[in-house]
Design a protein around this motif. Structure first.
Motif, PDB file in Angstrom:
ATOM      1  N   LEU A  71       0.834  -1.202   0.000  1.00 36.92           N
ATOM      2  CA  LEU A  71       0.000   0.000   0.000  1.00 36.92           C
ATOM      3  C   LEU A  71       0.872   1.257   0.000  1.00 36.92           C
ATOM      4  CD1 LEU A  71      -2.714   1.395   0.065  1.00 36.92           C
ATOM      5  CD2 LEU A  71      -2.714   1.172   2.557  1.00 36.92           C
ATOM      6  N   SER A  72       1.969   1.244   0.741  1.00 34.25           N
ATOM      7  CA  SER A  72       2.872   2.397   0.755  1.00 34.25           C
ATOM      8  C   SER A  72       3.383   2.700  -0.650  1.00 34.25           C
ATOM      9  CB  SER A  72       4.054   2.130   1.692  1.00 34.25           C
ATOM     10  OG  SER A  72       3.627   1.929   3.024  1.00 34.25           O
ATOM     11  N   ALA A  73       3.764   1.660  -1.379  1.00 40.26           N
ATOM     12  CA  ALA A  73       4.254   1.834  -2.747  1.00 40.26           C
ATOM     13  C   ALA A  73       3.146   2.362  -3.663  1.00 40.26           C
ATOM     14  CB  ALA A  73       4.801   0.515  -3.274  1.00 40.26           C
ATOM     15  N   MET A  74       1.933   1.850  -3.484  1.00 38.08           N
ATOM     16  CA  MET A  74       0.805   2.336  -4.286  1.00 38.08           C
ATOM     17  C   MET A  74       0.569   3.820  -4.072  1.00 38.08           C
ATOM     18  SD  MET A  74      -2.366  -0.383  -4.266  1.00 38.08           S
ATOM     19  CE  MET A  74      -3.358   0.795  -5.202  1.00 38.08           C
ATOM     20  N   ILE A  75       0.528   4.229  -2.800  1.00 36.60           N
ATOM     21  CA  ILE A  75       0.282   5.632  -2.480  1.00 36.60           C
ATOM     22  C   ILE A  75       1.403   6.511  -3.029  1.00 36.60           C
ATOM     23  CG2 ILE A  75       0.043   7.315  -0.602  1.00 36.60           C
ATOM     24  CD1 ILE A  75      -2.416   5.582  -0.895  1.00 36.60           C
ATOM     25  N   SER A  76       2.642   6.038  -2.967  1.00 38.47           N
ATOM     26  CA  SER A  76       3.774   6.775  -3.510  1.00 38.47           C
ATOM     27  C   SER A  76       3.558   7.112  -4.977  1.00 38.47           C
ATOM     28  CB  SER A  76       5.062   5.961  -3.338  1.00 38.47           C
ATOM     29  OG  SER A  76       6.143   6.560  -4.015  1.00 38.47           O
ATOM     30  N   MET A  77       3.062   6.145  -5.733  1.00 38.02           N
ATOM     31  CA  MET A  77       2.846   6.363  -7.165  1.00 38.02           C
ATOM     32  C   MET A  77       1.593   7.185  -7.437  1.00 38.02           C
ATOM     33  SD  MET A  77       4.148   2.773  -8.861  1.00 38.02           S
ATOM     34  CE  MET A  77       3.666   1.659  -7.549  1.00 38.02           C
ATOM     35  N   LEU A  78       0.542   6.977  -6.665  1.00 38.39           N
ATOM     36  CA  LEU A  78      -0.671   7.780  -6.828  1.00 38.39           C
ATOM     37  C   LEU A  78      -0.401   9.250  -6.536  1.00 38.39           C
ATOM     38  CD1 LEU A  78      -3.223   5.384  -5.101  1.00 38.39           C
ATOM     39  CD2 LEU A  78      -3.264   6.042  -7.516  1.00 38.39           C
ATOM     40  N   ALA A  79       0.383   9.511  -5.493  1.00 36.36           N
ATOM     41  CA  ALA A  79       0.708  10.888  -5.130  1.00 36.36           C
ATOM     42  C   ALA A  79       1.532  11.581  -6.206  1.00 36.36           C
ATOM     43  CB  ALA A  79       1.458  10.918  -3.799  1.00 36.36           C
ATOM     44  N   ALA A  80       2.227  10.773  -7.014  1.00 36.47           N
ATOM     45  CA  ALA A  80       3.024  11.317  -8.113  1.00 36.47           C
ATOM     46  C   ALA A  80       2.228  11.413  -9.411  1.00 36.47           C
ATOM     47  CB  ALA A  80       4.263  10.452  -8.323  1.00 36.47           C
ATOM     48  N   GLY A  81       0.930  11.079  -9.358  1.00 39.48           N
ATOM     49  CA  GLY A  81       0.073  11.264 -10.518  1.00 39.48           C
ATOM     50  C   GLY A  81      -0.273  10.024 -11.307  1.00 39.48           C
ATOM     51  N   LYS A  82       0.144   8.834 -10.854  1.00 39.70           N
ATOM     52  CA  LYS A  82      -0.196   7.597 -11.555  1.00 39.70           C
ATOM     53  C   LYS A  82      -1.679   7.271 -11.366  1.00 39.70           C
ATOM     54  CE  LYS A  82       4.019   6.331 -12.921  1.00 39.70           C
ATOM     55  NZ  LYS A  82       4.391   6.194 -14.355  1.00 39.70           N
ATOM     56  N   GLU A  83      -2.248   6.590 -12.346  1.00 38.16           N
ATOM     57  CA  GLU A  83      -3.615   6.092 -12.235  1.00 38.16           C
ATOM     58  C   GLU A  83      -3.636   4.877 -11.299  1.00 38.16           C
ATOM     59  OE1 GLU A  83      -6.406   7.385 -13.578  1.00 38.16           O
ATOM     60  OE2 GLU A  83      -5.169   9.048 -14.290  1.00 38.16           O
TER      61      GLU A  83
END
Length: 344
Positions: A203-215
């Motif tokens: 989940l930490s990795a997912m949030i990292s990418m979402l916060a950077a603009g990933k879908e």
């Protein structure tokens, strides 16, 4: 959407999902329908006994202490796990009024990083409320040991690790590998099962990418790619893939969610949240689906709120849900601090 709105959306989304689910955390779906009607609980309720505020549980409390620990470590040049351990011991004190080791007493006062960043964790009265804190967290912290993945104290796979992961992803925005590593460290401070620390890391990795603009789909795929490289990652991978498979079918969601699990275990909580966001695609709908179920309503609601808040921002959060939220000022302040850290 600007970056700050993603950070705010993630933190506030998690808190409103937690607040909505906390009211029905210990009710099964049949009881929820009996209390709130055939569609279940549809909004965040306020507590007249607590100043007409919408109450947060230990889920949001621990997420706030996670943010504090990361900011503490960064400010004082500590390893992330050390900052997180110190802040989790602060949370332990709010729940027990016990100091395990004499040298920890100074951690219970306002620290330099809080003065410089203009907030005060231990001055926030609402954080001292006991909102069904996890027994494993309390027991592990009571040992006074700074536990690691390599030297666990228990084999617990409870969900009180993954519910506090979102600030790690925000802190390491755009660096999912680092977020994954620190997510493991954060969870291992209390829980020794791979399901617990790898769910938190994913989940930490997912949030990292979402916060950077990933879908969401790309963020999930990227996190699973990192998980796949971990030697202990196969069981969690299978659980999440099962949730993805269920989400693309036309099966009744109630049955699909029961098939995935109750969310009391970290891997099930993450998988159920993945199912809900893939099934609905919107913060409000995902949170409602995640909360109105037989299992761990507040944790699944919080995770869905974190994920979709990082994707959609604050505009996706109904104002009626966030208008009277407990610790609202501190939640917003720490989201701002996490964002400012990434900018600097």
């Amino acid at each position: 959407m600007d970056g700050l709105d993603r950070f705010m959306g993630c933190m506030l989304g998690g808190a409103v999902g937690d607040a909505l689910g906390f009211v029905i955390e210990f009710d099964d779906l049949k009881t929820i329908h009996k209390k709130y009607g055939p569609y279940g609980l549809r909004t965040v309720l306020k507590s007249a006994k607590n100043g007409n505020k919408s109450l947060i549980s230990d889920d949001t409390q621990l997420a706030l202490f996670t943010a504090d620990g990361l900011l503490w470590a960064d400010h004082d040049g500590l390893e992330p796990a050390e900052g997180l351990y110190r802040s989790y011991m602060r949370w332990y004190y709010t729940q027990t009024e016990r100091i395990i080791r004499p040298e920890q007493e100074k951690w219970m006062t306002r620290q330099d990083h809080e003065i410089d960043l203009d907030y005060d964790m231990m001055g926030e009265e609402a954080l001292f409320a006991r909102r069904a804190p996890g027994k494993t967290c309390l027991t592990a912290l009571a040992s006074g040991q700074k536990l690691t993945r390599q030297e666990p104290q228990n084999k617990s796979c409870g969900s009180s690790t993954v519910m506090r992961a979102a600030p790690i992803g925000l802190f390491y925005q755009g660096d999912p590998e680092k977020a994954f590593t620190v997510g493991c460290q954060a969870a291992s401070l209390t829980h020794g099962s791979p399901e617990a620390y790898l769910s938190t890391a994913t989940l930490s990795a997912m949030i990292s990418m979402l916060a950077a603009g990933k879908e969401p789909g790309a963020a999930l795929g990227g996190a699973l790619h990192i998980l796949q490289a971990d030697p202990e990652g196969t069981p969690l991978m299978k659980t999440i893939l099962r949730a993805i498979d269920e989400a693309v079918t036309d099966r009744n969601p109630v049955r699909s969610m029961k098939k995935i699990g109750l969310g009391k275990k970290a891997d099930e909580a993450l998988a159920l949240s993945v199912y809900c966001i893939l099934k609905t695609g919107k913060l409000k709908d995902a949170v409602l689906m995640a909360c109105n179920q037989d299992g761990d309503s507040d944790t699944c609601g919080a995770i869905c709120g974190n994920i979709m808040g990082a994707q959609e921002g604050t505009k996706a959060i109904p104002k009626s849900w966030s208008g009277h939220l407990e610790c609202d000022g501190l939640i917003r302040k720490l989201a701002q601090c996490l964002y400012d850290h990434r900018r600097s």
